[in-house]
Design a protein around this motif. Structure first.
Motif, PDB file in Angstrom:
ATOM      1  N   ARG A 128       0.809  -1.203   0.000  1.00 58.30           N
ATOM      2  CA  ARG A 128       0.000   0.000   0.000  1.00 58.30           C
ATOM      3  C   ARG A 128       0.849   1.263   0.000  1.00 58.30           C
ATOM      4  O   ARG A 128       0.350   2.356  -0.188  1.00 58.30           O
ATOM      5  CB  ARG A 128      -0.923   0.015   1.208  1.00 58.30           C
ATOM      6  CG  ARG A 128      -0.230   0.263   2.524  1.00 58.30           C
ATOM      7  CD  ARG A 128      -1.202   0.151   3.663  1.00 58.30           C
ATOM      8  NE  ARG A 128      -1.694  -1.203   3.768  1.00 58.30           N
ATOM      9  CZ  ARG A 128      -2.699  -1.565   4.531  1.00 58.30           C
ATOM     10  NH1 ARG A 128      -3.323  -0.679   5.242  1.00 58.30           N
ATOM     11  NH2 ARG A 128      -3.084  -2.819   4.582  1.00 58.30           N
ATOM     12  N   PHE A 129       2.150   1.132   0.238  1.00 55.45           N
ATOM     13  CA  PHE A 129       3.022   2.289   0.264  1.00 55.45           C
ATOM     14  C   PHE A 129       3.783   2.407  -1.036  1.00 55.45           C
ATOM     15  O   PHE A 129       4.297   1.419  -1.560  1.00 55.45           O
ATOM     16  CB  PHE A 129       4.025   2.182   1.419  1.00 55.45           C
ATOM     17  CG  PHE A 129       3.401   2.457   2.752  1.00 55.45           C
ATOM     18  CD1 PHE A 129       3.040   3.729   3.113  1.00 55.45           C
ATOM     19  CD2 PHE A 129       3.163   1.421   3.634  1.00 55.45           C
ATOM     20  CE1 PHE A 129       2.466   3.975   4.336  1.00 55.45           C
ATOM     21  CE2 PHE A 129       2.592   1.662   4.853  1.00 55.45           C
ATOM     22  CZ  PHE A 129       2.237   2.949   5.210  1.00 55.45           C
ATOM     23  N   ASN A 130       3.874   3.624  -1.544  1.00 53.23           N
ATOM     24  CA  ASN A 130       4.703   3.900  -2.696  1.00 53.23           C
ATOM     25  C   ASN A 130       5.990   4.534  -2.213  1.00 53.23           C
ATOM     26  O   ASN A 130       6.010   5.701  -1.824  1.00 53.23           O
ATOM     27  CB  ASN A 130       3.964   4.842  -3.656  1.00 53.23           C
ATOM     28  CG  ASN A 130       4.825   5.230  -4.843  1.00 53.23           C
ATOM     29  OD1 ASN A 130       5.815   4.563  -5.118  1.00 53.23           O
ATOM     30  ND2 ASN A 130       4.443   6.302  -5.523  1.00 53.23           N
ATOM     31  N   LEU A 131       7.071   3.761  -2.208  1.00 54.38           N
ATOM     32  CA  LEU A 131       8.317   4.237  -1.637  1.00 54.38           C
ATOM     33  C   LEU A 131       9.173   4.989  -2.646  1.00 54.38           C
ATOM     34  O   LEU A 131      10.255   5.444  -2.309  1.00 54.38           O
ATOM     35  CB  LEU A 131       9.106   3.057  -1.081  1.00 54.38           C
ATOM     36  CG  LEU A 131       8.392   2.331   0.040  1.00 54.38           C
ATOM     37  CD1 LEU A 131       9.259   1.191   0.541  1.00 54.38           C
ATOM     38  CD2 LEU A 131       8.034   3.264   1.169  1.00 54.38           C
ATOM     39  N   GLU A 132       8.741   5.069  -3.895  1.00 53.89           N
ATOM     40  CA  GLU A 132       9.494   5.821  -4.879  1.00 53.89           C
ATOM     41  C   GLU A 132       9.038   7.270  -4.837  1.00 53.89           C
ATOM     42  O   GLU A 132       7.888   7.593  -5.090  1.00 53.89           O
ATOM     43  CB  GLU A 132       9.264   5.259  -6.288  1.00 53.89           C
ATOM     44  CG  GLU A 132       9.773   3.837  -6.453  1.00 53.89           C
ATOM     45  CD  GLU A 132      11.273   3.789  -6.279  1.00 53.89           C
ATOM     46  OE1 GLU A 132      11.933   4.772  -6.650  1.00 53.89           O
ATOM     47  OE2 GLU A 132      11.774   2.765  -5.792  1.00 53.89           O
TER      48      GLU A 132
ATOM     49  N   ALA B 203       4.468   0.529  10.058  1.00 54.26           N
ATOM     50  CA  ALA B 203       3.758   1.442   9.171  1.00 54.26           C
ATOM     51  C   ALA B 203       2.404   0.876   8.767  1.00 54.26           C
ATOM     52  O   ALA B 203       1.398   1.597   8.705  1.00 54.26           O
ATOM     53  CB  ALA B 203       4.610   1.738   7.941  1.00 54.26           C
ATOM     54  N   GLU B 204       2.365  -0.411   8.499  1.00 59.00           N
ATOM     55  CA  GLU B 204       1.115  -1.061   8.106  1.00 59.00           C
ATOM     56  C   GLU B 204       0.085  -0.999   9.228  1.00 59.00           C
ATOM     57  O   GLU B 204      -1.087  -0.642   9.002  1.00 59.00           O
ATOM     58  CB  GLU B 204       1.394  -2.510   7.720  1.00 59.00           C
ATOM     59  CG  GLU B 204       0.158  -3.297   7.318  1.00 59.00           C
ATOM     60  CD  GLU B 204       0.476  -4.754   7.030  1.00 59.00           C
ATOM     61  OE1 GLU B 204      -0.398  -5.437   6.490  1.00 59.00           O
ATOM     62  OE2 GLU B 204       1.594  -5.198   7.351  1.00 59.00           O
ATOM     63  N   VAL B 205       0.495  -1.322  10.438  1.00 61.82           N
ATOM     64  CA  VAL B 205      -0.434  -1.372  11.566  1.00 61.82           C
ATOM     65  C   VAL B 205      -0.920   0.031  11.928  1.00 61.82           C
ATOM     66  O   VAL B 205      -2.112   0.244  12.181  1.00 61.82           O
ATOM     67  CB  VAL B 205       0.241  -2.052  12.771  1.00 61.82           C
ATOM     68  CG1 VAL B 205      -0.615  -1.904  14.013  1.00 61.82           C
ATOM     69  CG2 VAL B 205       0.499  -3.520  12.482  1.00 61.82           C
ATOM     70  N   LEU B 206      -0.012   1.004  11.957  1.00 57.02           N
ATOM     71  CA  LEU B 206      -0.409   2.370  12.299  1.00 57.02           C
ATOM     72  C   LEU B 206      -1.369   2.935  11.253  1.00 57.02           C
ATOM     73  O   LEU B 206      -2.316   3.656  11.584  1.00 57.02           O
ATOM     74  CB  LEU B 206       0.823   3.263  12.433  1.00 57.02           C
ATOM     75  CG  LEU B 206       1.735   2.988  13.628  1.00 57.02           C
ATOM     76  CD1 LEU B 206       2.921   3.946  13.624  1.00 57.02           C
ATOM     77  CD2 LEU B 206       0.973   3.093  14.941  1.00 57.02           C
ATOM     78  N   THR B 207      -1.142   2.631   9.995  1.00 55.30           N
ATOM     79  CA  THR B 207      -2.041   3.102   8.948  1.00 55.30           C
ATOM     80  C   THR B 207      -3.429   2.484   9.100  1.00 55.30           C
ATOM     81  O   THR B 207      -4.444   3.145   8.860  1.00 55.30           O
ATOM     82  CB  THR B 207      -1.467   2.763   7.561  1.00 55.30           C
ATOM     83  OG1 THR B 207      -0.226   3.459   7.396  1.00 55.30           O
ATOM     84  CG2 THR B 207      -2.414   3.178   6.448  1.00 55.30           C
TER      85      THR B 207
ATOM     86  N   ASN C  48       8.007   8.766   6.861  1.00 61.25           N
ATOM     87  CA  ASN C  48       8.956   8.334   7.883  1.00 61.25           C
ATOM     88  C   ASN C  48       9.536   6.961   7.567  1.00 61.25           C
ATOM     89  O   ASN C  48      10.710   6.695   7.840  1.00 61.25           O
ATOM     90  CB  ASN C  48       8.275   8.316   9.251  1.00 61.25           C
ATOM     91  CG  ASN C  48       8.041   9.704   9.806  1.00 61.25           C
ATOM     92  OD1 ASN C  48       8.584  10.684   9.293  1.00 61.25           O
ATOM     93  ND2 ASN C  48       7.227   9.810  10.845  1.00 61.25           N
ATOM     94  N   LEU C  49       8.716   6.097   7.006  1.00 62.92           N
ATOM     95  CA  LEU C  49       9.201   4.769   6.617  1.00 62.92           C
ATOM     96  C   LEU C  49      10.271   4.901   5.540  1.00 62.92           C
ATOM     97  O   LEU C  49      11.332   4.272   5.627  1.00 62.92           O
ATOM     98  CB  LEU C  49       8.039   3.916   6.101  1.00 62.92           C
ATOM     99  CG  LEU C  49       8.410   2.541   5.537  1.00 62.92           C
ATOM    100  CD1 LEU C  49       9.032   1.657   6.608  1.00 62.92           C
ATOM    101  CD2 LEU C  49       7.181   1.861   4.920  1.00 62.92           C
ATOM    102  N   ARG C  50       9.995   5.736   4.538  1.00 61.17           N
ATOM    103  CA  ARG C  50      10.959   5.923   3.449  1.00 61.17           C
ATOM    104  C   ARG C  50      12.286   6.462   3.996  1.00 61.17           C
ATOM    105  O   ARG C  50      13.371   6.005   3.619  1.00 61.17           O
ATOM    106  CB  ARG C  50      10.397   6.876   2.412  1.00 61.17           C
ATOM    107  CG  ARG C  50      11.274   7.030   1.179  1.00 61.17           C
ATOM    108  CD  ARG C  50      10.775   8.130   0.260  1.00 61.17           C
ATOM    109  NE  ARG C  50       9.412   7.880  -0.174  1.00 61.17           N
ATOM    110  CZ  ARG C  50       8.403   8.715   0.057  1.00 61.17           C
ATOM    111  NH1 ARG C  50       8.615   9.835   0.723  1.00 61.17           N
ATOM    112  NH2 ARG C  50       7.209   8.429  -0.383  1.00 61.17           N
ATOM    113  N   LEU C  51      12.206   7.441   4.909  1.00 63.54           N
ATOM    114  CA  LEU C  51      13.409   8.046   5.473  1.00 63.54           C
ATOM    115  C   LEU C  51      14.205   7.018   6.281  1.00 63.54           C
ATOM    116  O   LEU C  51      15.431   6.901   6.145  1.00 63.54           O
ATOM    117  CB  LEU C  51      13.030   9.233   6.359  1.00 63.54           C
ATOM    118  CG  LEU C  51      14.177   9.957   7.067  1.00 63.54           C
ATOM    119  CD1 LEU C  51      15.124  10.579   6.051  1.00 63.54           C
ATOM    120  CD2 LEU C  51      13.622  11.035   8.000  1.00 63.54           C
TER     121      LEU C  51
END
Length: 308
Positions: free
Chosen positions: A3-7, A174-178, A191-194
């Protein structure tokens, strides 16, 4: 985590505007920003932080890095305490009344969780317990493999000591908090990307530092660096035997082995007796170096561990 786009993408450039329209737009933007600031500063509009409980300080560091100011973390085993014997204080038990999540280490031999989690859930049924190091969290990971995240060493619950496990944990957090706070998803993604960028840089740095290392065995008092050793093709040799001080005969064997391996450093741990390590160090002329697998600042601690 799909679900996250890290690019990180780039927004298209804005078209050129006449000066008057640009000024008007700037004034309007300033007014809107002031309104947003005042709304955010208002106690009535501020959403309460998500209350998260964890077992050990390194977990708290990971949750803080991903959750930022939208989470408040309670550590059940404080710095300097033994995960084997620590009992939650009355204050900690009361504080759990407000917690929504409990992110557990997840190793079957982690003594604190095996002793207390069942009773905590009976007392606080609102707690959602999440395994921080579940293998499915690392499906799109760069450092972990299914073998690494599913293979636990019996008696060694220090999963967080390997970057691969920490990476899996970051995705899971990140998944659980979202899931419980969809409005915070942009912050958690950023924050995950960083964090992942810093983690991957650390991994490259460690691999570079250890690349030419001929002596890949290291001697420790307490076997807390097994997963770190596995990830970087090292071998941990522990002075303790099944959590107990070694016998006189075992100490003699360790001294002979350390001499053969030309070991010059023995790693000891904060809060763990180093009596046997001092005996061995004196006999082989080695230096004692203190490392703490329960240190809060996980990135810095792993870097110092690799340097040592």
């Amino acid at each position: 985590m799909r679900r996250f786009n890290l690019e990180a993408g780039r927004l298209p450039p804005s078209p050129t505007r006449p000066i008057r329209r640009t000024i008007a737009a700037g004034v309007l933007l300033a007014v809107l920003l002031i309104g947003v600031y005042l709304a955010a500063a208002s106690p009535a509009s501020a959403a309460p932080a998500i209350q998260v409980a964890v077992s050990v300080p390194p977990q708290a560091y990971l949750v803080d890095r991903i959750g930022g100011n939208r989470v408040e973390v309670q550590v059940m085993i404080p710095p300097g305490a033994s995960p084997t014997t620590y009992e939650p204080s009355p204050h900690q038990m009361v504080s759990l009344h407000h917690a929504l999540l409990y992110l557990k280490v997840g190793h079957p031999d982690f003594p604190f969780e095996s002793r207390h989690l069942t009773s905590l859930l009976r007392r606080y049924p609102q707690l959602k317990v999440v395994d921080m190091y579940a293998a499915d969290a690392a499906a799109e990971s760069g450092l972990t493999t299914s073998d690494l995240t599913r293979t636990f060493t019996p008696g060694d619950p220090h999963l967080w000591m390997a970057p691969g496990y920490a990476e899996a944990a970051a995705f899971k957090i990140a998944e659980v908090l979202t899931a419980v706070d969809p409005a915070g998803a942009p912050l958690y993604e950023a924050n995950l990307r960083l964090f992942l960028g810093e983690l991957w840089n650390l991994d490259r740095s460690i691999r570079g530092a250890l690349a030419g290392l001929k002596q890949r065995r290291f001697l420790v008092q307490h076997p807390a660096w097994g997963y770190f050793a596995r990830q970087y093709e090292l071998e941990q040799v522990a002075i303790e035997a099944e959590g107990k001080e070694p016998s006189a005969g075992q100490i003699v064997d360790l001294i002979e082995r350390a001499r053969e391996e030309e070991i010059k450093v023995i790693f000891v741990q904060t809060g763990i007796s180093d009596r046997s390590a001092r005996v061995i160090a004196r006999e082989i002329g080695a230096q004692l170096v203190e490392l703490d697998p329960l240190a809060y600042d996980w990135l810095d601690n792993l870097s110092r561990t690799a340097d040592a």
